[in-house]
Write a protein that holds these residues in place. Structure first.
Motif, PDB file in Angstrom:
ATOM      1  N   GLU A 142       6.981   0.804   1.972  1.00 35.34           N
ATOM      2  CA  GLU A 142       6.720   0.347   0.605  1.00 35.34           C
ATOM      3  C   GLU A 142       7.395   1.275  -0.413  1.00 35.34           C
ATOM      4  OE1 GLU A 142       3.394  -0.976   3.327  1.00 35.34           O
ATOM      5  OE2 GLU A 142       4.562   0.848   3.026  1.00 35.34           O
ATOM      6  N   TYR A 143       7.341   2.577  -0.151  1.00 36.33           N
ATOM      7  CA  TYR A 143       8.015   3.528  -1.037  1.00 36.33           C
ATOM      8  C   TYR A 143       9.523   3.289  -1.042  1.00 36.33           C
ATOM      9  CZ  TYR A 143      10.419   7.827  -2.321  1.00 36.33           C
ATOM     10  OH  TYR A 143      11.295   8.723  -2.869  1.00 36.33           O
ATOM     11  N   GLN A 144      10.106   3.057   0.133  1.00 34.35           N
ATOM     12  CA  GLN A 144      11.539   2.816   0.195  1.00 34.35           C
ATOM     13  C   GLN A 144      11.910   1.530  -0.542  1.00 34.35           C
ATOM     14  OE1 GLN A 144      14.097   4.789   1.525  1.00 34.35           O
ATOM     15  NE2 GLN A 144      12.491   6.347   1.607  1.00 34.35           N
ATOM     16  N   LEU A 145      11.058   0.504  -0.465  1.00 34.36           N
ATOM     17  CA  LEU A 145      11.309  -0.722  -1.231  1.00 34.36           C
ATOM     18  C   LEU A 145      11.305  -0.422  -2.724  1.00 34.36           C
ATOM     19  CD1 LEU A 145      11.683  -3.752  -1.632  1.00 34.36           C
ATOM     20  CD2 LEU A 145       9.195  -4.018  -1.356  1.00 34.36           C
ATOM     21  N   TYR A 146      10.312   0.329  -3.179  1.00 37.60           N
ATOM     22  CA  TYR A 146      10.257   0.686  -4.605  1.00 37.60           C
ATOM     23  C   TYR A 146      11.529   1.405  -5.042  1.00 37.60           C
ATOM     24  CZ  TYR A 146       9.071   3.326  -8.798  1.00 37.60           C
ATOM     25  OH  TYR A 146       9.099   3.881 -10.051  1.00 37.60           O
ATOM     26  N   GLU A 147      11.971   2.378  -4.260  1.00 41.61           N
ATOM     27  CA  GLU A 147      13.170   3.126  -4.634  1.00 41.61           C
ATOM     28  C   GLU A 147      14.412   2.241  -4.603  1.00 41.61           C
ATOM     29  OE1 GLU A 147      13.359   5.750  -6.110  1.00 41.61           O
ATOM     30  OE2 GLU A 147      11.813   7.170  -5.507  1.00 41.61           O
ATOM     31  N   GLY A 169      -2.594  -3.234  -4.048  1.00 42.49           N
ATOM     32  CA  GLY A 169      -1.710  -2.283  -3.391  1.00 42.49           C
ATOM     33  C   GLY A 169      -1.140  -1.299  -4.390  1.00 42.49           C
ATOM     34  N   TRP A 170      -0.916  -0.083  -3.929  1.00 49.53           N
ATOM     35  CA  TRP A 170      -0.485   1.016  -4.790  1.00 49.53           C
ATOM     36  C   TRP A 170       0.799   0.713  -5.546  1.00 49.53           C
ATOM     37  CZ3 TRP A 170      -1.471   5.339  -7.266  1.00 49.53           C
ATOM     38  CH2 TRP A 170      -0.438   6.198  -7.589  1.00 49.53           C
ATOM     39  N   TRP A 171       1.753   0.025  -4.905  1.00 45.57           N
ATOM     40  CA  TRP A 171       3.079  -0.142  -5.495  1.00 45.57           C
ATOM     41  C   TRP A 171       3.235  -1.397  -6.340  1.00 45.57           C
ATOM     42  CZ3 TRP A 171       5.934   3.879  -5.949  1.00 45.57           C
ATOM     43  CH2 TRP A 171       5.891   4.899  -4.993  1.00 45.57           C
ATOM     44  N   VAL A 172       2.225  -2.252  -6.431  1.00 44.05           N
ATOM     45  CA  VAL A 172       2.383  -3.504  -7.183  1.00 44.05           C
ATOM     46  C   VAL A 172       2.748  -3.230  -8.637  1.00 44.05           C
ATOM     47  CG1 VAL A 172       1.194  -5.538  -8.072  1.00 44.05           C
ATOM     48  CG2 VAL A 172       0.930  -4.895  -5.675  1.00 44.05           C
ATOM     49  N   GLU A 173       1.946  -2.433  -9.303  1.00 43.20           N
ATOM     50  CA  GLU A 173       2.196  -2.209 -10.734  1.00 43.20           C
ATOM     51  C   GLU A 173       3.448  -1.369 -10.990  1.00 43.20           C
ATOM     52  OE1 GLU A 173       0.902  -3.964 -13.051  1.00 43.20           O
ATOM     53  OE2 GLU A 173      -0.288  -4.944 -11.479  1.00 43.20           O
ATOM     54  N   PRO A 174       3.717  -0.304 -10.207  1.00 42.51           N
ATOM     55  CA  PRO A 174       4.992   0.399 -10.408  1.00 42.51           C
ATOM     56  C   PRO A 174       6.209  -0.509 -10.245  1.00 42.51           C
ATOM     57  CG  PRO A 174       3.511   1.780  -9.140  1.00 42.51           C
ATOM     58  CD  PRO A 174       2.842   0.445  -9.273  1.00 42.51           C
ATOM     59  N   ILE A 175       6.163  -1.447  -9.308  1.00 40.55           N
ATOM     60  CA  ILE A 175       7.291  -2.370  -9.145  1.00 40.55           C
ATOM     61  C   ILE A 175       7.381  -3.312 -10.339  1.00 40.55           C
ATOM     62  CG2 ILE A 175       8.110  -4.335  -7.770  1.00 40.55           C
ATOM     63  CD1 ILE A 175       7.181  -2.804  -5.279  1.00 40.55           C
ATOM     64  N   GLY A 186       0.815  -1.198   0.000  1.00 43.03           N
ATOM     65  CA  GLY A 186       0.000   0.000   0.000  1.00 43.03           C
ATOM     66  C   GLY A 186       0.855   1.257   0.000  1.00 43.03           C
ATOM     67  N   LYS A 187       0.172   2.398   0.144  1.00 37.72           N
ATOM     68  CA  LYS A 187       0.841   3.697   0.037  1.00 37.72           C
ATOM     69  C   LYS A 187       1.495   4.046   1.366  1.00 37.72           C
ATOM     70  CE  LYS A 187       1.358   7.545  -2.497  1.00 37.72           C
ATOM     71  NZ  LYS A 187       2.145   7.608  -3.705  1.00 37.72           N
ATOM     72  N   GLY A 188       2.582   3.369   1.696  1.00 34.53           N
ATOM     73  CA  GLY A 188       3.267   3.621   2.955  1.00 34.53           C
ATOM     74  C   GLY A 188       4.737   3.911   2.748  1.00 34.53           C
TER      75      GLY A 188
END
Length: 383
Positions: A22-27, A48-54, A17-19
């Motif tokens: 999770e953002y740090q994992l994406y980066e 979850g927000w970051w699934v598709e960006p990842i 989700g948008k946390g």
């Protein structure tokens, strides 16, 4: 060293989700050296927000949703997925990821197991017992501030020598330009140009203590007729907080934005970020505020003091103290020279110490050091 690169790294996390975690994992995934590491993400909740960006980074994401309130078979499914991926490193994140990921890795012969904690949060006694038991199969702990390391050692009695502190990073190139004049950013965000803004950002839950933010806002509103307030975020306490704002007489001077995906844009428009949490790890929103020029007023909890030097890069206040929050925010609003000095020093601190590149490099170095130290072959045992 274990085999030859690229080394497969399995990231296990409870949700995407948008946390902040999770953002740090994406980066981290965005900056991971793919010549040396081949990542895969295993998430214990669907969507979850970051699934598709990842996935857009070319990183596979395997979703393992819970089936029922106590789905122990999810652990078995994760174990099968890890065996199939055959990682050289398992990097688990937050409580559910840390517990499920390390349990699923038991007996698979994975050379390096790393657990990451990102917040100082109250743990139940049984959770502490689980953490102590899993320490025997944990090679290292990655945390984002000294406060979390100290808390883990004191509360869980984990060995300090296993902890490595790697602060969060931020990609300045993806943020709005830094400016001491907030009016242009307010216009760009569709906000009233001449109305100064104090923002509170985070999940609307007990941890973030938005009642303190709103009570402080009522005190500030009485002194500063040109100041409005933003509550940015969503959560189970929203209705109660909206009712409290009405009782405090804030009326149209406070806006509840709901969940927003442009938080840095809003922070660039704000004069002050007031973070009123009762506990924290190393909050990303403080980094974003400091990077975009919003003066940070934060409770002196968790890793906040590692980011904010009170009187130099922001102001620290006690938790659960609306009058102290109001006084600190009022000090900034009343003194433009102080606001400029704090904002400029905060930006310089972020530029010098908290880049995404540094965070990613230090994390990769942590993997390599521990892989170098292993002598077992890089194979995953059959079930």
């Amino acid at each position: 060293m274990v085999a030859d690169p690229p080394y497969r790294v399995a990231y296990v996390i409870g949700e995407l989700g948008k946390g902040g975690a999770e953002y740090q994992l994406y980066e981290l995934l965005r900056h991971l050296d793919r010549r040396r590491f081949a990542p895969g993400v295993f998430v214990l909740a669907p969507g979850g927000w970051w699934v598709e960006p990842i996935r857009a980074l070319g990183v596979p994401v395997e979703e393992l949703p819970r089936r029922g309130s106590a789905d122990v078979r999810r652990l078995a499914r994760l174990r099968v997925a890890l065996r199939r991926f055959a990682p050289h490193v398992v990097h688990t994140i937050l409580w559910s990821g840390n517990s499920y990921g390390r349990l699923a890795a038991l007996g698979l012969g994975i050379p390096v197991v790393i657990a990451a904690e990102r917040v100082v949060t109250p743990y139940r006694a049984w959770q502490v017992m689980v953490e102590r038991a899993l320490d025997r199969v944990t090679d290292a702990y990655l945390v984002n501030c000294e406060a979390i390391a100290a808390w883990q050692v004191e509360r869980k009695r984990l060995p300090r020598e296993k902890f490595e502190v790697i602060p969060n990073g931020i990609d300045l190139g993806r943020l709005p330009p830094f400016s001491l004049d907030r009016r242009g950013a307010r216009s760009a965000a569709g906000l009233r140009r001449e109305r100064r803004l104090v923002a509170g950002v985070g999940r609307l839950d007990a941890q973030k203590d938005f009642p303190t933010f709103l009570r402080a806002a009522a005190m500030i509103a009485a002194e500063f007729p040109d100041v409005d307030f933003l509550v940015v975020g969503e959560g189970e306490e929203r209705a109660a907080l909206e009712a409290l704002a009405r009782r405090l007489g804030l009326g149209a001077r406070v806006v509840f934005t709901g969940l927003r995906h442009d938080v840095p844009r809003l922070l660039a428009a704000a004069d002050v970020l007031a973070l009123t949490s009762i506990y924290e790890g190393f909050p990303n929103v403080l980094l974003e505020a400091m990077a975009t020029g919003a003066v940070a007023v934060a409770t002196d909890v968790g890793g906040c003091r590692e980011l904010v030097t009170s009187g130099e890069t922001g102001l620290l206040v006690p938790p659960r103290a609306p009058a102290a929050v109001a006084a600190a925010v009022g000090r900034v609003l009343r003194d433009p020279a102080l606001a400029r000095r704090l904002a400029t020093a905060a930006r310089q601190r972020v530029e010098g110490a908290f880049s995404i590149d540094v965070m990613a490099r230090r994390t990769m170095d942590a993997y390599l050091r521990r892989l170098d130290a292993t002598r077992a072959p890089a194979t995953v045992a059959a079930a």
